[in-house]
Design an enzyme around this catalytic site. Structure first.
Site, PDB file in Angstrom:
ATOM      1  N   GLY A   5     -39.542  44.720  -0.975  1.00  0.00           N
ATOM      2  CA  GLY A   5     -40.156  45.972  -1.662  1.00  0.00           C
ATOM      3  C   GLY A   5     -39.639  46.048  -3.393  1.00  0.00           C
TER       4      GLY A   5
ATOM      5  N   GLY B 188     -44.505  29.711   5.191  1.00  0.00           N
ATOM      6  CA  GLY B 188     -43.811  29.278   6.411  1.00  0.00           C
ATOM      7  C   GLY B 188     -44.265  28.050   7.179  1.00  0.00           C
TER       8      GLY B 188
ATOM      9  CB  CYS C  35     -41.420  34.863  11.730  1.00  0.00           C
ATOM     10  SG  CYS C  35     -43.461  35.379  11.514  1.00  0.00           S
TER      11      CYS C  35
END
Lengths: 257, 303
Positions: free
Chosen positions: B243, B46, B129
């Site tokens: 995940g 980022g 975020c």
């Protein structure tokens, strides 16, 4: 730098003290590249994150690395449960190690507890030019004194309770004395308060000092920026550098204690 | 051999696997393991308008089947990214998604407009975020803010715009619809879930930031659910993540509705995870005689 990841056989495991283990790993291509102060990033079976463990011995001739570590949680417990013949998944060698100074005449190695193992490759390199000060809480934790001596290093063992070694108290007591003599450099690894005290003593005596830092890591190679350490550069600018790639060894004067 | 290529917003990906933003830096470290051209794309770390130092350590904590992080968008700023990292990345023969963030919609727009003059393939706008005090997830947890920041960034760039959504919301479909209406070309989801661990001996949070983002296989079922819900709510393509550790996981997210898949924490467990996932997807499709991975997108048969 090319990174190596592989599964390498454990050729020997030994308990050195309560919860402290020494493991020999056959990994010729890693041993060939490894330097004092670097670490290996081990994946304990069944875990998602690797565990960074400092290199405690580099036998390039036989292609063997030694690690010495303490069980701190379930991950290191899983590594300690490995047996001879089991395979160990690691990325190695990683990080920026200690500076080797061929002209140095006297260096001091300061290890606190599980910070003693990374001093071994330095003791091997410097031999009789090294004085190794090791600090432990008590006699039960004392490790690797003979190994240091076998490389020719003079050892000074300290225990907080005086139950072993020549010094009762912290490593800083004998270090302060040694620094009044001629010392070219100090290399240290251990708990943060110890490193800070060692760095201050060296600064006061104007002696070059390198410290090996520890931080929780994820990638181990410098990508995730997890293992941040505040470092100030020559212009006084403060940045978060990373223990895995910029370290683990830093010039003590650059660390923001 | 099944065709693994996908197309998102007119951009061709040779396969659907993309290392997620934050785990892969700018690819330099992982290039020491394998050629980046094997990847479908790379979502870069980022980037904000100015350099950010990030949060104090510890920034990382392991959790059951996952991890927490609170890096806090440490990066060198957009000018540094464009000058030092992007030229190298653009030579790697893979799709580059520049992940951007900011404390205000205007900061996000400034970063996007600077990228507009480069050859970067896509922009991934991070409105999710959890580790920064201003902006970040605050944009991603309200429909009005999500819509506003997307709309401001939309005006600043003609690049394909992917908006990365937060799972820390009551209804991710409402947020997805809001950014779609504001001009997003695609959405990516899920970012990390806000989590916390406490060291019971010291009574201190394990992370210096107290809280951090949870990722890893622990969150995979949430990712599948949210991708599926969003796929049923919007028309724009979805890049799924959360995940993923295997080819079957990636196939599952695509069946839920994702057109491509990002891989995060699995890279820490095994640097070769993205490559292995690509190979496993290939094997899965070949075994099932499916000729193209595109055929499986959104094909879940709900009860």
């Amino acid at each position: 730098m090319k990174y190596l990841q592989g599964k390498y056989p454990v050729i020997n495991k030994q308990a050195l003290a309560h919860d402290v283990y020494s493991i020999l790993i056959l990994c010729p291509e890693v041993a060939k590249l490894a330097q004092a102060g670097q670490f290996v990033h081990i994946l304990p079976t069944g875990f998602g994150l690797r565990r960074p463990i400092s290199i405690a011995g580099i036998d390039k001739k036989n292609g063997v690395l030694r690690i010495v570590f303490v069980i701190k949680g379930n991950g290191t417990k899983a590594i300690a449960d490995l047996k001879q013949g089991d395979f160990i998944d690691m990325i190695a060698p990683l990080g920026h190690g200690f500076t080797l100074m061929p002209e140095a005449e006297h260096v001091v190695l300061v290890g606190g507890g599980i910070g003693v193992p990374p001093m071994l490759p330095l003791a091997e390199y410097y031999g009789e030019k090294a004085t190794a000060i090791s600090g432990f809480r008590s006699f039960q934790q004392v490790i690797l004194q003979e190994d240091l001596e076998n490389y020719g290093a003079k050892t000074i063992c300290c225990t907080e309770d005086g139950s072993a070694g020549a010094v009762k108290g912290f490593v800083t007591t004998p270090l302060e004395q040694l620094l009044t003599e001629s010392v070219d450099a100090v290399f240290a690894c251990g708990a943060l308060p110890m490193l800070k005290a060692v760095a201050e003593l060296c600064k006061r005596n104007k002696i070059y000092c390198e410290v090996s830092m520890e931080e929780r890591m994820a990638c181990g190679v410098g990508a995730c920026l997890g293992c941040a350490c505040e470092i100030k550069n020559a212009d006084g600018e403060i940045n978060f550098l990373h223990v895995c790639k910029n370290g683990p060894v830093f010039n003590a004067e650059e660390v923001c204690w | 051999m099944a065709d693994l290529s996908v197309n998102i917003c007119g951009i061709d990906f040779k396969n659907p696997i993309i290392p997620a933003s934050g785990v892969f830096g700018y690819g330099r470290e992982y290039e020491e393991f394998y050629s980046l051209s094997e990847l479908g794309g790379i979502a870069t770390k980022g980037t904000t308008a100015k350099k950010r130092t990030g949060n104090l350590a510890p920034r990382i904590a392991e959790t059951p089947a996952g991890m927490l992080n609170s890096v806090g968008l440490q990066n060198g700023g957009i000018d540094n990214f464009i000058a030092q990292e992007l030229p190298n990345l653009l030579q790697k023969n893979t799709v580059i998604l520049a992940n951007i963030a900011g404390s205000t919609p205007e900061e996000c727009a400034e970063v996007a407009s600077k990228l507009d003059n480069t050859d970067v393939h896509m922009i991934e706008l991070n409105i999710s975020c959890p580790n920064v005090k201003q902006g970040g997830a605050a944009f991603g947890t309200s429909c009005a803010m999500a819509e506003q920041v997307t709309s401001v960034v939309r005006k600043a760039t003609s690049k394909p715009l992917v908006v990365k959504l937060s799972p820390n919301v009551t209804s991710i479909t409402e947020i997805a619809k809001a950014v779609e209406s504001a001009g997003a070309d695609a959405v990516s989801l899920i970012n990390t879930l806000l989590g916390m661990r406490i060291d019971v001996n010291t009574r201190r949070p394990v992370l210096r930031n107290n809280v951090g983002g949870l990722s890893g296989s622990a969150i995979f079922p949430i990712a599948v659910r949210m991708v599926w819900q969003v796929a049923n709510a919007v028309q724009i393509p979805i890049i799924g993540m959360g995940g993923v550790t295997s080819g079957e996981n990636a196939i599952e997210l695509m069946m839920a509705g994702a057109s491509a898949v990002q891989v995060g924490m699995a890279v820490f467990t095994d640097p070769y995870a993205p490559i292995k996932i690509i190979n496993q997807m290939q094997e899965f499709l070949d075994n099932k005689n499916i000729s193209s991975v595109r055929e499986i997108i959104g094909t879940v048969q709900p009860w």
